[in-house]
Design an enzyme around this catalytic site. Structure first.
Site, PDB file in Angstrom:
ATOM      1  N   GLU A   6      -4.181  -6.109  -5.884  1.00 31.88           N
ATOM      2  CA  GLU A   6      -5.435  -5.878  -5.185  1.00 31.88           C
ATOM      3  C   GLU A   6      -6.192  -7.178  -4.924  1.00 31.88           C
ATOM      4  O   GLU A   6      -6.930  -7.282  -3.941  1.00 31.88           O
ATOM      5  CB  GLU A   6      -6.339  -4.948  -6.016  1.00 31.88           C
ATOM      6  CG  GLU A   6      -5.733  -3.597  -6.356  1.00 31.88           C
ATOM      7  CD  GLU A   6      -5.862  -2.593  -5.237  1.00 31.88           C
ATOM      8  OE1 GLU A   6      -6.173  -3.002  -4.100  1.00 31.88           O
ATOM      9  OE2 GLU A   6      -5.656  -1.395  -5.502  1.00 31.88           O
ATOM     10  N   TYR A  34      -2.007   0.850   9.017  1.00 27.84           N
ATOM     11  CA  TYR A  34      -0.999  -0.073   9.555  1.00 27.84           C
ATOM     12  C   TYR A  34      -0.167   0.623  10.638  1.00 27.84           C
ATOM     13  O   TYR A  34       0.173   0.018  11.665  1.00 27.84           O
ATOM     14  CB  TYR A  34      -0.113  -0.610   8.438  1.00 27.84           C
ATOM     15  CG  TYR A  34      -0.902  -1.228   7.304  1.00 27.84           C
ATOM     16  CD1 TYR A  34      -1.954  -2.108   7.560  1.00 27.84           C
ATOM     17  CD2 TYR A  34      -0.625  -0.915   5.978  1.00 27.84           C
ATOM     18  CE1 TYR A  34      -2.690  -2.657   6.525  1.00 27.84           C
ATOM     19  CE2 TYR A  34      -1.360  -1.461   4.944  1.00 27.84           C
ATOM     20  CZ  TYR A  34      -2.398  -2.330   5.213  1.00 27.84           C
ATOM     21  OH  TYR A  34      -3.133  -2.859   4.179  1.00 27.84           O
ATOM     22  N   GLU A  44     -10.468  -2.756  -1.270  1.00 27.12           N
ATOM     23  CA  GLU A  44      -9.675  -3.449  -2.289  1.00 27.12           C
ATOM     24  C   GLU A  44     -10.569  -4.144  -3.306  1.00 27.12           C
ATOM     25  O   GLU A  44     -10.225  -4.241  -4.487  1.00 27.12           O
ATOM     26  CB  GLU A  44      -8.722  -4.466  -1.637  1.00 27.12           C
ATOM     27  CG  GLU A  44      -7.736  -3.897  -0.637  1.00 27.12           C
ATOM     28  CD  GLU A  44      -6.751  -2.909  -1.236  1.00 27.12           C
ATOM     29  OE1 GLU A  44      -6.866  -2.562  -2.416  1.00 27.12           O
ATOM     30  OE2 GLU A  44      -5.840  -2.468  -0.497  1.00 27.12           O
ATOM     31  N   ASP A  88       0.803  -1.216   0.000  1.00 29.38           N
ATOM     32  CA  ASP A  88       0.000   0.000   0.000  1.00 29.38           C
ATOM     33  C   ASP A  88       0.838   1.270   0.000  1.00 29.38           C
ATOM     34  O   ASP A  88       0.301   2.368  -0.166  1.00 29.38           O
ATOM     35  CB  ASP A  88      -0.961  -0.001   1.199  1.00 29.38           C
ATOM     36  CG  ASP A  88      -2.202  -0.842   0.923  1.00 29.38           C
ATOM     37  OD1 ASP A  88      -2.532  -1.033  -0.256  1.00 29.38           O
ATOM     38  OD2 ASP A  88      -2.840  -1.311   1.884  1.00 29.38           O
ATOM     39  N   HIS A 130      -5.027   3.228   3.852  1.00 30.76           N
ATOM     40  CA  HIS A 130      -4.683   1.867   4.252  1.00 30.76           C
ATOM     41  C   HIS A 130      -3.299   1.834   4.881  1.00 30.76           C
ATOM     42  O   HIS A 130      -3.088   1.205   5.928  1.00 30.76           O
ATOM     43  CB  HIS A 130      -4.710   0.935   3.041  1.00 30.76           C
ATOM     44  CG  HIS A 130      -6.049   0.820   2.390  1.00 30.76           C
ATOM     45  ND1 HIS A 130      -6.254   0.144   1.208  1.00 30.76           N
ATOM     46  CD2 HIS A 130      -7.270   1.306   2.745  1.00 30.76           C
ATOM     47  CE1 HIS A 130      -7.525   0.216   0.877  1.00 30.76           C
ATOM     48  NE2 HIS A 130      -8.155   0.920   1.788  1.00 30.76           N
ATOM     49  N   GLU A 148      -5.526   4.177  -0.760  1.00 27.09           N
ATOM     50  CA  GLU A 148      -4.338   3.385  -0.434  1.00 27.09           C
ATOM     51  C   GLU A 148      -3.486   4.078   0.630  1.00 27.09           C
ATOM     52  O   GLU A 148      -2.860   3.417   1.464  1.00 27.09           O
ATOM     53  CB  GLU A 148      -3.504   3.129  -1.694  1.00 27.09           C
ATOM     54  CG  GLU A 148      -4.238   2.418  -2.821  1.00 27.09           C
ATOM     55  CD  GLU A 148      -4.619   0.985  -2.495  1.00 27.09           C
ATOM     56  OE1 GLU A 148      -4.325   0.513  -1.387  1.00 27.09           O
ATOM     57  OE2 GLU A 148      -5.207   0.320  -3.363  1.00 27.09           O
TER      58      GLU A 148
END
Length: 347
Positions: free
Chosen positions: A186, A126, A220, A89, A122, A119
């Site tokens: 993806e 994390y 995704e 990502d 995303h 993205e």
């Protein structure tokens, strides 16, 4: 096909607002959603907007308490998979930013920009997960692992090589090859990792992280659908690309290689994880590979017709309606009709 694409000027007022082609056509650069070449892109954009979320919506308090109780092997898998996902990502918005300047169709260009922003969310998620459960030093090590771990670098090579080829030489052939890479990234490269987090959640562990992963997977799936449409659209407008079937052969080879790499990665990352059967995981990844070929109008290559891990559907997003996605003229098996039964629902 080997001729370099020309970057589209930001504004060309002598051209029509409605694009004549997705790539290499005429368009003013002004986007009027009620005057676009492919009406489905409007529905796709509304879906992307409806899916918008932020990591801050997810309460990570319980995960912070549960993480120290996980065994060392499970913690290693957790951190390695986060490293892998962070690398994917991080690179994806860069690739999308490289593609967008060559897209004539302003509605597709808008979709690409929106997906790139997703993205980034995303990737931020994390960091949010890690900052909630480990100290800064450990977080930094996980992100260093994303660029230093040879297993992760090998895992990503299939896709990133295709991306680099397009960036270095932006021809229409390299563009559609890179879009196959998008389908792989993806639609295949995340899935054993998603399964790991859902396996924790079904054991009432790291449920906040699993919720975050569900949001990411929902995005995704939409990205995958749009990437497939963009690929099929360019092929429909440029049938010479697959006139002799060589591009179809390339898709088969790439999907097969991606499946092999995902299986190898799962054997490394998910070994000795309670609740994960690696043979079952291998079949699941092959099942996913068949689904990706189906969405491009190609045939199965693996003898796996049913999802061998049906428990995962409890954590999967609602089915995506593909009824109206096949809006391109069909001149190749690569864009045969995609339906709810041969697409990528029930993952």
């Amino acid at each position: 096909m080997n001729k370099r694409l020309q970057r589209v000027k930001l504004l060309q007022p002598t051209n029509p607002n409605k694009a004549t082609l997705i790539v290499g056509g005429l368009a003013s650069g002004i986007l009027n959603w009620d005057d676009i070449k492919y009406a489905q892109t409007h529905d796709d954009y509304k879906k992307l907007l409806a899916n918008r979320w932020t990591p801050f919506e997810v309460n990570m308090t319980d995960d912070a308490k549960k993480y120290p109780t996980l065994g060392r092997r499970t913690q290693d898998a957790f951190e390695n998979i986060i490293s892998l996902l962070a690398s994917l990502d991080s690179i994806q918005p860069n690739l999308l930013g490289a593609i967008a300047p060559y897209i004539t169709d302003t509605s597709f260009k808008a979709l690409i920009s929106t997906i790139a922003a997703d993205e980034v969310v995303h990737n931020y998620s994390y960091s949010y997960v890690l900052s909630s459960i480990v100290n800064k030093s450990k977080q930094d090590k996980v992100f260093e692992n994303a660029r230093m771990n040879p297993k992760i670098l090998k895992r990503n090579k299939v896709v990133f090589d295709l991306y680099d080829e397009f960036v270095a030489n932006p021809t229409i052939l390299n563009l559609v090859r890179a879009l196959v890479g998008v389908v792989v990234l993806e639609g295949i490269n995340f899935y054993s990792g998603f399964a790991f987090f859902y396996n924790l959640a079904r054991n009432k562990l790291m449920t906040g992280t699993a919720v975050m992963i569900e949001y990411i997977q929902r995005d995704e799936k939409s990205h995958l659908k749009i990437g497939g449409q963009l690929l099929r659209g360019i092929l429909a407008e440029n049938p010479e690309i697959d006139k002799d079937g060589s591009f179809s052969d390339f898709v088969y080879e790439t999907i097969q290689k991606a499946v092999e790499e995902e299986i190898e990665w799962s054997r490394y990352a998910l070994r000795d994880i309670e609740g994960i059967d690696l043979e079952e995981m291998e079949e699941y990844i092959q099942y996913i590979g068949n689904k990706r070929l189906n969405m491009l109008g190609l045939e199965h290559i693996y003898d796996v017709d049913d999802n061998p891990m049906p428990w995962i559907k409890a954590y999967s997003d609602e089915e995506i309606n593909l009824t109206h996605t096949d809006f391109f003229e069909q001149k190749s098996r690569l864009y045969a009709k995609t339906t709810d039964t041969n697409g990528f629902d029930d993952l």
